[in-house]
Design an enzyme around this catalytic site. Structure first.
Site, PDB file in Angstrom:
ATOM      1  N   ASP A 128       0.817  -1.345  -0.097  1.00  0.00           N
ATOM      2  CA  ASP A 128      -0.133   0.009  -0.020  1.00  0.00           C
ATOM      3  C   ASP A 128       0.732   1.167   0.074  1.00  0.00           C
ATOM      4  OD1 ASP A 128       0.761  -0.590   2.617  1.00  0.00           O
ATOM      5  OD2 ASP A 128      -1.081  -1.098   3.200  1.00  0.00           O
ATOM      6  N   ASN A 158      -8.012  -3.693  13.987  1.00  0.00           N
ATOM      7  CA  ASN A 158      -9.236  -3.866  13.619  1.00  0.00           C
ATOM      8  C   ASN A 158      -9.194  -5.087  12.669  1.00  0.00           C
ATOM      9  OD1 ASN A 158      -8.151  -2.887  11.390  1.00  0.00           O
ATOM     10  ND2 ASN A 158      -9.482  -0.963  11.089  1.00  0.00           N
ATOM     11  N   HIS A 168      -7.223  -5.303   9.611  1.00  0.00           N
ATOM     12  CA  HIS A 168      -7.151  -5.031   8.289  1.00  0.00           C
ATOM     13  C   HIS A 168      -5.693  -5.634   8.080  1.00  0.00           C
ATOM     14  CE1 HIS A 168      -4.627  -0.910   9.494  1.00  0.00           C
ATOM     15  NE2 HIS A 168      -3.900  -1.804   9.303  1.00  0.00           N
ATOM     16  N   GLU A 174      -9.673  -2.270   5.116  1.00  0.00           N
ATOM     17  CA  GLU A 174     -10.450  -2.080   6.280  1.00  0.00           C
ATOM     18  C   GLU A 174     -11.775  -2.897   6.470  1.00  0.00           C
ATOM     19  OE1 GLU A 174      -8.705  -0.426   8.557  1.00  0.00           O
ATOM     20  OE2 GLU A 174      -8.092   1.655   8.008  1.00  0.00           O
TER      21      GLU A 174
HETATM   22  C1  F6R Z   1       1.340  -1.619   6.050  1.00  0.00           C
HETATM   23  C2  F6R Z   1       0.012  -2.318   6.017  1.00  0.00           C
HETATM   24  C3  F6R Z   1      -0.748  -2.573   7.474  1.00  0.00           C
HETATM   25  C4  F6R Z   1       0.208  -2.600   8.570  1.00  0.00           C
HETATM   26  C5  F6R Z   1      -0.950  -2.714   9.526  1.00  0.00           C
HETATM   27  C6  F6R Z   1       0.086  -3.118  11.112  1.00  0.00           C
HETATM   28  O1  F6R Z   1       1.894  -1.793   4.774  1.00  0.00           O
HETATM   29  O2  F6R Z   1      -0.226  -2.616   4.917  1.00  0.00           O
HETATM   30  O3  F6R Z   1      -1.629  -3.451   7.415  1.00  0.00           O
HETATM   31  O4  F6R Z   1       0.858  -3.801   8.463  1.00  0.00           O
HETATM   32  O5  F6R Z   1      -1.411  -1.314   9.831  1.00  0.00           O
HETATM   33  O6  F6R Z   1       0.931  -1.956  11.241  1.00  0.00           O
HETATM   34  P1  F6R Z   1       2.001  -1.894  12.289  1.00  0.00           P
HETATM   35  O7  F6R Z   1       3.054  -2.994  11.988  1.00  0.00           O
HETATM   36  O8  F6R Z   1       2.727  -0.643  12.293  1.00  0.00           O
HETATM   37  O9  F6R Z   1       1.491  -2.171  13.698  1.00  0.00           O
END
Ligand code: F6R
Length: 235
Positions: free
Chosen positions: A67, A136, A138, A143
């Site tokens: 992303d 959550n 994702h 989301e």
């Molecule tokens: C990042 C991504 C997100 C993160 C998720 C967890 O490229 O796609 O899904 O993996 O938000 O983020 P952290 O590792 O910062 O807790």
């Protein structure tokens, strides 16, 4: 799903890096799916160390990140392009033309999503995909409520996600409201998936994933339908 409980964050990072190293030894022209955020930071440190120690190369690898924020470009320190350069790309031998992230500055975002999805498909889909998980549920920035059949798309970030990621910005208002993310269908096309989740903050999401109910309200639950997923978790 294969559950691997780790004792600490470093163990998780080393284990994930060793799985990527093995993948490259087996298939030097692998297509790798990469993630950003806090979870994989130690993984990149370990993978770079292993690369420097020798034995494998990234020259034939293609990478696709999950992303990118809309409105942020590679020179913006809070963009995922920038994260990838300073955490990984600057230290390994992946040709720039083989490093792919969605372009959050594209004039035509829908076209950008289509082209990104097409490039992944033309690369033969992803061999090994790294994921983190949001509190959550994702994965990527898909989301809760995202269709399981989604392809690369523009997504509205939830307030919860923007609030959580505001630690990387000067304020929550600075966190972009939207991102481009690989879709859930895109992620599910990967041949192998490694999900990283470490810390108390992720315990709730991991418990819900372990409980096993598959629902679009909890996007990561789709992984129960994938034949080759390893969850590396601990707290
Ligand atoms: C990042 C991504 C997100 C993160 C998720 C967890 O490229 O796609 O899904 O993996 O938000 O983020 P952290 O590792 O910062 O807790």
């Amino acid at each position: 799903m294969h559950w691997i409980q780790v004792g600490d964050y470093d163990e998780m990072s080393e284990l994930a890096a060793s799985i990527f190293e093995q993948q490259l030894l087996r298939k030097p022209d692998s297509t790798l799916g990469l993630a950003t955020g806090g979870s994989p930071q130690g993984f990149y440190v370990s993978l770079v160390k292993r690369y420097i120690n020798g034995g494998f190369s990234f020259k034939k690898v293609n990478t696709f990140n999950l992303d990118e924020y809309i409105g942020l470009g590679p020179d913006d320190e809070t963009s995922y392009h920038h994260y990838m350069k300073r955490s990984f790309f600057d230290f390994v031998d992946i040709p720039v033309s083989q490093q792919h992230l969605p372009n959050g500055l594209a004039d035509d975002l829908l076209l950008e999503c289509q082209l990104y999805e097409q490039a992944i498909e033309e690369s033969g889909w992803i061999d090994l995909q790294l994921l983190g998980i949001g509190v959550n549920g994702h994965i990527g920035f898909n989301e809760p409520g995202t269709a399981f059949q989604s392809k690369t798309q523009v997504i509205d970030l939830t307030e919860e996600t923007r609030n959580k990621n505001s630690k990387y910005f000067s304020s929550e208002a600075e966190v972009p409201a939207q991102a481009i993310t690989m879709g859930l269908r895109t992620i599910m096309k990967a041949k192998q998936i490694i999900l990283l989740a470490f810390g108390e903050e992720k315990a709730g999401a991991i418990a819900r994933l372990q409980a096993g109910t598959v629902t679009e309200d909890f996007p990561a639950s789709i992984l129960h339908h994938h034949p080759n997923v390893k969850v590396l978790y601990g707290k």
